[in-house]
Motif scaffolding. Sequence first.
Motif, PDB file in Angstrom:
ATOM      1  N   LEU A  75      -5.854  -1.736   3.090  1.00 45.72           N
ATOM      2  CA  LEU A  75      -6.908  -0.889   2.521  1.00 45.72           C
ATOM      3  C   LEU A  75      -7.675  -1.635   1.436  1.00 45.72           C
ATOM      4  N   LYS A 100     -10.278  -3.990   2.627  1.00 38.42           N
ATOM      5  CA  LYS A 100     -11.459  -3.428   3.301  1.00 38.42           C
ATOM      6  C   LYS A 100     -12.531  -3.178   2.242  1.00 38.42           C
ATOM      7  N   GLU A 154     -12.210   7.246  -0.341  1.00 38.14           N
ATOM      8  CA  GLU A 154     -11.168   6.254  -0.067  1.00 38.14           C
ATOM      9  C   GLU A 154     -10.862   6.134   1.424  1.00 38.14           C
ATOM     10  N   TYR A 155     -10.457   4.949   1.823  1.00 43.76           N
ATOM     11  CA  TYR A 155      -9.844   4.733   3.123  1.00 43.76           C
ATOM     12  C   TYR A 155      -8.346   4.998   3.000  1.00 43.76           C
ATOM     13  N   PRO A 213      -7.064   1.869   9.192  1.00 49.12           N
ATOM     14  CA  PRO A 213      -7.775   2.514   8.090  1.00 49.12           C
ATOM     15  C   PRO A 213      -8.794   3.538   8.588  1.00 49.12           C
ATOM     16  N   LEU A 216     -11.671   6.550   6.980  1.00 51.21           N
ATOM     17  CA  LEU A 216     -12.360   6.996   5.777  1.00 51.21           C
ATOM     18  C   LEU A 216     -12.158   8.501   5.585  1.00 51.21           C
TER      19      LEU A 216
END
Length: 356
Positions: A31, A34, A109-110, A119, A121
């Motif tokens: 995460l 990313k 946040e993811y 992941p 969203l």
Amino acid sequence: MYSIKNYYWLILLLSCCSNSLAQTTCTQDDLLNKIGTWKKNEDYLSPGKNYTETIKPEIVKRLDKIQQIIHEAYPQPKGMEVKWKHQIYGTPPFKSGTVTYSFWAQLFEYGCDAITHKPVLYDESDDDIYVFVNHFDRFVLYDTSMRVGNLYVALMFPRVGKLKDVDLFQISLVRGDERFIIISHDGQLPYTPLTQKQYLAALKRKLQNEENSILDRSLKAAKNDEQKSNAEKYWTSHYDPKIKLIDDYLSKTSEEELNQVALVKDMMDFKKFYSEKEGGRMPVILNTNYFNSKQPPYWPQFLLVYWTWNDGEGPAGGLLRPVAPDMNVCCPVSKYFKESMEQNLDVNALRQLLNK
């Protein structure tokens, strides 16, 4: 009965499945790796006093400068996507002559999807940034039954330290997931902390007014002299001891101490003053001398910068767990955002936007 060959294929299958799971497992590091983007959303427009359509471009110009400074504090959202907007709304402080507006960013946040292990969203956010221009929004709430002169008294949130060179306030001392600072000019503040003497005089008047009002209604509702007598005894026994505590403190305390800033936990009654470590908070009034009404109304005269983050506690209000969640484990994405704001925010750059 399985042959050796059967066992071989079984082991090979389990190994493949294990490798496949390892490759599709989503971790907090995934995460954080990313990198999201900043995207602008549609503006929110519900203007208050002193606003005219002709000054909107000036407001937008200043909000864009604010956005640039906030963006520089958190330029690469790790494990987040940022959506921000201009907002024009709010009630200007008393006789300030200002227009109120704000910058708002939501940080989505993811998280790791339980089925795909990739992941994904989230569509709700516990992470926000606001910069309020020329107003306190919901962070200074006035008690309209308590005044100093013609100004209402408000109780500030707890002050927990400094961020750069300005006071750092936290919404709760129990759950620390919301903070704000107030950026002002020339070493002045848009609010004035009350001294012990000012506070106690205002509280005494408030209690006396409450007692008189409640007693008056009770006496009017009483059907006979006995009910009137009982009502008077009840309400005087409720309020008079509170007023006596104030009078006793005022009579026994030196002028030097009475001129110290008052720190209280609430404004319901008085037992003692507290230190900030004990949870004492400043009662304040608006500093009307701070504002220059001759300036264009859209010029920023003070800024309130607020940020909140996901602390792993769950719903708003907190679960009040015995031990706070370890953000390194539960919420490294949100932790990175919080630390970026508090370490990288250029307070001086924001201050340079004032009065122009």
